[in-house]
Scaffold this motif. Structure first.
Motif, PDB file in Angstrom:
ATOM      1  N   VAL A 318      32.397  34.183  35.089  1.00 48.50           N
ATOM      2  CA  VAL A 318      33.754  34.374  35.620  1.00 48.50           C
ATOM      3  C   VAL A 318      34.016  33.300  36.673  1.00 48.50           C
ATOM      4  N   TRP A 319      35.283  32.984  36.867  1.00 51.65           N
ATOM      5  CA  TRP A 319      35.674  32.195  38.024  1.00 51.65           C
ATOM      6  C   TRP A 319      35.687  33.110  39.235  1.00 51.65           C
ATOM      7  N   VAL A 320      35.453  32.541  40.403  1.00 49.75           N
ATOM      8  CA  VAL A 320      35.376  33.347  41.612  1.00 49.75           C
ATOM      9  C   VAL A 320      36.719  34.006  41.916  1.00 49.75           C
ATOM     10  N   THR A 321      37.802  33.470  41.371  1.00 50.69           N
ATOM     11  CA  THR A 321      39.130  34.047  41.587  1.00 50.69           C
ATOM     12  C   THR A 321      39.416  35.235  40.675  1.00 50.69           C
ATOM     13  N   TYR A 322      38.554  35.482  39.687  1.00 44.86           N
ATOM     14  CA  TYR A 322      38.765  36.600  38.764  1.00 44.86           C
ATOM     15  C   TYR A 322      38.487  37.927  39.463  1.00 44.86           C
ATOM     16  N   SER A 323      39.076  38.992  38.944  1.00 46.57           N
ATOM     17  CA  SER A 323      38.802  40.332  39.448  1.00 46.57           C
ATOM     18  C   SER A 323      37.341  40.702  39.166  1.00 46.57           C
ATOM     19  N   PRO A 324      36.678  41.390  40.096  1.00 49.20           N
ATOM     20  CA  PRO A 324      35.306  41.855  39.843  1.00 49.20           C
ATOM     21  C   PRO A 324      35.195  42.765  38.618  1.00 49.20           C
ATOM     22  N   LEU A 325      36.328  43.326  38.178  1.00 43.13           N
ATOM     23  CA  LEU A 325      36.303  44.211  37.002  1.00 43.13           C
ATOM     24  C   LEU A 325      35.936  43.461  35.726  1.00 43.13           C
ATOM     25  N   TRP A 326      36.081  42.133  35.722  1.00 37.49           N
ATOM     26  CA  TRP A 326      35.713  41.348  34.543  1.00 37.49           C
ATOM     27  C   TRP A 326      34.217  41.457  34.232  1.00 37.49           C
ATOM     28  N   GLN A 327      33.410  41.890  35.211  1.00 39.65           N
ATOM     29  CA  GLN A 327      31.967  42.004  35.003  1.00 39.65           C
ATOM     30  C   GLN A 327      31.597  43.234  34.179  1.00 39.65           C
ATOM     31  N   LEU A 328      32.534  44.161  34.017  1.00 38.34           N
ATOM     32  CA  LEU A 328      32.251  45.408  33.306  1.00 38.34           C
ATOM     33  C   LEU A 328      32.425  45.226  31.804  1.00 38.34           C
ATOM     34  N   PRO A 329      31.644  45.931  30.992  1.00 34.37           N
ATOM     35  CA  PRO A 329      31.761  45.795  29.534  1.00 34.37           C
ATOM     36  C   PRO A 329      33.088  46.340  29.017  1.00 34.37           C
ATOM     37  N   HIS A 330      33.606  45.705  27.978  1.00 29.30           N
ATOM     38  CA  HIS A 330      34.839  46.109  27.288  1.00 29.30           C
ATOM     39  C   HIS A 330      36.095  45.908  28.138  1.00 29.30           C
ATOM     40  N   PHE A 331      35.990  45.198  29.238  1.00 26.58           N
ATOM     41  CA  PHE A 331      37.175  44.905  30.045  1.00 26.58           C
ATOM     42  C   PHE A 331      37.730  43.553  29.617  1.00 26.58           C
ATOM     43  N   ASP A 332      39.046  43.528  29.348  1.00 23.33           N
ATOM     44  CA  ASP A 332      39.723  42.278  29.017  1.00 23.33           C
ATOM     45  C   ASP A 332      40.890  42.088  29.976  1.00 23.33           C
ATOM     46  N   GLU A 333      41.641  41.034  29.757  1.00 23.39           N
ATOM     47  CA  GLU A 333      42.726  40.693  30.684  1.00 23.39           C
ATOM     48  C   GLU A 333      43.765  41.801  30.783  1.00 23.39           C
ATOM     49  N   GLN A 334      44.090  42.418  29.651  1.00 22.16           N
ATOM     50  CA  GLN A 334      45.095  43.483  29.641  1.00 22.16           C
ATOM     51  C   GLN A 334      44.621  44.690  30.442  1.00 22.16           C
ATOM     52  N   LEU A 335      43.372  45.115  30.241  1.00 19.52           N
ATOM     53  CA  LEU A 335      42.852  46.285  30.945  1.00 19.52           C
ATOM     54  C   LEU A 335      42.727  46.006  32.442  1.00 19.52           C
ATOM     55  N   VAL A 336      42.316  44.791  32.799  1.00 18.24           N
ATOM     56  CA  VAL A 336      42.212  44.437  34.220  1.00 18.24           C
ATOM     57  C   VAL A 336      43.580  44.518  34.883  1.00 18.24           C
ATOM     58  N   GLU A 337      44.636  44.081  34.184  1.00 18.50           N
ATOM     59  CA  GLU A 337      45.986  44.154  34.737  1.00 18.50           C
ATOM     60  C   GLU A 337      46.438  45.599  34.892  1.00 18.50           C
ATOM     61  N   GLU A 338      46.118  46.449  33.913  1.00 21.48           N
ATOM     62  CA  GLU A 338      46.477  47.857  34.014  1.00 21.48           C
ATOM     63  C   GLU A 338      45.764  48.526  35.190  1.00 21.48           C
ATOM     64  N   CYS A 339      44.501  48.166  35.406  1.00 17.56           N
ATOM     65  CA  CYS A 339      43.757  48.700  36.545  1.00 17.56           C
ATOM     66  C   CYS A 339      44.387  48.246  37.865  1.00 17.56           C
ATOM     67  N   LYS A 340      44.817  46.999  37.896  1.00 15.25           N
ATOM     68  CA  LYS A 340      45.439  46.471  39.111  1.00 15.25           C
ATOM     69  C   LYS A 340      46.722  47.223  39.435  1.00 15.25           C
ATOM     70  N   LYS A 341      47.528  47.532  38.407  1.00 15.78           N
ATOM     71  CA  LYS A 341      48.760  48.289  38.630  1.00 15.78           C
ATOM     72  C   LYS A 341      48.472  49.695  39.128  1.00 15.78           C
ATOM     73  N   ALA A 342      47.312  50.228  38.736  1.00 15.06           N
ATOM     74  CA  ALA A 342      46.923  51.578  39.168  1.00 15.06           C
ATOM     75  C   ALA A 342      46.227  51.574  40.523  1.00 15.06           C
ATOM     76  N   GLY A 343      46.142  50.412  41.173  1.00 18.33           N
ATOM     77  CA  GLY A 343      45.502  50.320  42.482  1.00 18.33           C
ATOM     78  C   GLY A 343      43.992  50.195  42.429  1.00 18.33           C
ATOM     79  N   VAL A 344      43.444  49.872  41.250  1.00 19.28           N
ATOM     80  CA  VAL A 344      41.991  49.689  41.085  1.00 19.28           C
ATOM     81  C   VAL A 344      41.724  48.189  41.049  1.00 19.28           C
ATOM     82  N   ASN A 345      41.181  47.659  42.139  1.00 16.20           N
ATOM     83  CA  ASN A 345      41.007  46.217  42.267  1.00 16.20           C
ATOM     84  C   ASN A 345      39.567  45.759  42.124  1.00 16.20           C
TER      85      ASN A 345
END
Length: 509
Positions: A318-345
């Motif tokens: 990952v780039w250092v600017t990416y969300s730490p959630l990218w380290q989790l399995p089955h997480f993609d850009e769409q899911l990371v954005e949905e988590c961000k909208k839900a306040g999960v950073n």
């Protein structure tokens, strides 16, 4: 079982199929493209012997065939070397710098005379008299051999001194310098540490650190294949830090840079590039750790923290600017954005959610949720406590000790390997504890350690000037993003007391 009748193998894989055998081995045109020299060269004789060794299945074939299709004039050349025994020669003189440095660090060698004594026990020394022409030896008498060894030792030691790996006292005594200890510990080349020492400074940014890492001598072995330049141009257009000089994309350092950036962005690459990328990643972590040691030795804070982030990027892809959630399995850009909208950073936010809300947000099946839960449970949550020892008695120019206590929230006594599916090796967590002054870009103390359930560290430094100070303590992981911590420490340094007392005046009015 006979399902595969024909197997086509690339030249660079001939040493990786040691357990495969066939009745017939066919070599089509024993030449390969040498990208470093931009020309075709013949397969080496050891490589040809390795290929020939694949002919014949033990217990099945009474005889086997090895067929080489080559240019007519080269037929006798291959016949001679494949049928006759090949003399085995030493290449120690090509790699003597790193071997010699390791012996000096281990104090096996402490003088130039010790080096010559050490060389007399090597295979290299035995072959000097057997094949003097191969080693550019003018004669085989004792005088010629002594002159040859003395010249070799002098040149090697001078190169190590120029690279700041060893120090020479009285033109005889040898001792290890800081850079020599670093290359011996991380098992890297002296030319690499020399590049680091000359290129690193207090103002280096991530882009430059990546370029310096890519210039490591270890990456000179990366093959440059015919026709790869076009593919490298395409990849260069997709990465974050694009090469300014597009004419040099086929150089190993530039290729390493592009493939590392493809790794950070999880950009798919071809099979050949994937093989090269794996080789680069296998070398990179220890090179980055050595880079951090060089930076820390110079007391630069910001480049050290950036290099530590580079280690995290290599491990997690990952780039250092990416969300730490990218380290989790089955997480993609769409899911990371949905988590961000839900306040999960970050990962901790996800762990702290209610099960029902988390399952609804992730929308995964049971198997996927179980894997996410396993990775979240292994994600490091560290409690850090710091104490400045004898805080009220600190004096200028005297040692200041800061004790750091670390505890991990984990059920078992053993920390599992790092979850890093894009990294080709099993990875163990390492942590750095750093005391620094960010306002001055100054690193005061650093310690690397492994944290199981609990760990402690004592960092010692000195300050020459009295006054009030506010520094930061950083806890940085080399494997996960988003797990780092920092906190402030404040203390007062008193002036150093002198024992001098004023003489009473004898003058009277």
């Amino acid at each position: 079982n006979g399902h595969i009748q024909v197997l086509v193998v690339a030249y660079n894989l001939c040493w990786e199929i040691a357990d495969l055998y066939s009745y017939l081995v066919l070599v089509l045109d024993p030449q390969r493209y040498e990208g470093h020299e931009h020309r075709y060269v013949e397969f080496s004789i050891p490589d040809m012997l390795q290929m020939m060794g694949r002919a014949g299945r033990m217990g099945i074939d009474e005889s086997a065939k090895f067929l080489v299709l080559c240019h007519g004039p080269r037929k006798e050349y291959f016949r001679k070397f494949l049928y006759e025994s090949l003399p085995l020669e030493s290449h120690l003189d090509h790699f003597l710098h790193d071997h010699l440095n390791a012996e000096i660090v281990a104090r096996t060698i402490e003088s130039k005379h010790d080096v010559i004594d050490w060389l007399t026990w090597t295979f290299y020394y035995r072959r000097l008299t057997k094949n003097p022409n191969y080693y550019n030896l003018q004669g085989v008498t004792g005088e010629y051999i002594n002159d040859h060894l003395s010249e070799l030792v002098e040149k090697t030691v001078e190169d190590l001194e120029a690279a700041q790996c060893v120090t020479i006292e009285d033109d005889v005594t040898l001792s290890a310098a800081n850079l020599g200890i670093i290359i011996s510990y991380y098992y890297i080349r002296h030319s690499t540490i020399q590049t680091f020492a000359k290129s690193l400074n207090e103002s280096r940014k991530l882009k430059t650190l990546l370029e310096i890492l890519s210039a490591s001598s270890e990456f000179e072995e990366i093959p440059i294949r015919h026709g790869e330049e076009r593919l490298l141009h395409l990849l260069n257009d997709t990465v974050q830090f694009k090469a300014e000089d597009r004419e040099k994309l086929n150089e190993p350092s530039r290729k390493a840079n592009i493939l590392l950036q493809c790794h950070f962005g999880r950009i798919p690459v071809s099979a050949d590039f994937a093989t090269d990328q794996r080789f680069i990643l296998e070398q990179s972590i220890r090179l980055v750790h050595a880079m951090i040691d060089v930076i820390s030795s110079n007391g630069w804070l910001r480049p050290a923290l950036m290099a530590m982030e580079l280690s995290q990027m290599i491990t997690q892809a990952v780039w250092v600017t990416y969300s730490p959630l990218w380290q989790l399995p089955h997480f993609d850009e769409q899911l990371v954005e949905e988590c961000k909208k839900a306040g999960v950073n970050d990962v901790i936010d996800l762990i702290n959610m209610e099960n029902e809300d988390r399952n609804k947000l992730l929308d995964m099946d049971e198997t996927q949720l179980k894997l996410v839960a396993e990775v979240c449970n292994a994600y490091p949550t560290i409690d850090m406590k710091t104490v400045v020892m004898k805080k009220d008695e600190l004096v200028a120019s005297e040692a200041i000790t800061v004790a750091v206590s670390l505890s991990r929230d984990i059920d078992s006594d053993v920390v599992p390997p790092v979850h890093a599916p894009y990294y080709p090796l099993n990875k163990e967590e390492y942590w750095w504890v750093i005391i620094g002054d960010p306002s001055q870009n100054r690193l005061l103390a650093i310690k690397r350690l492994v944290i199981q359930k609990e760990a402690t560290a004592k960092l010692v430094f000195t300050l020459d000037e009295p006054g009030n100070y506010q520094f930061k303590i950083y806890l940085v992981c080399d494997s996960y993003t988003g797990a780092d911590q920092e906190e402030n420490i404040v203390f007062n340094i008193h002036p150093k007391q002198t024992n001098e007392t004023e003489e009473p005046s004898n003058m009277h009015q």
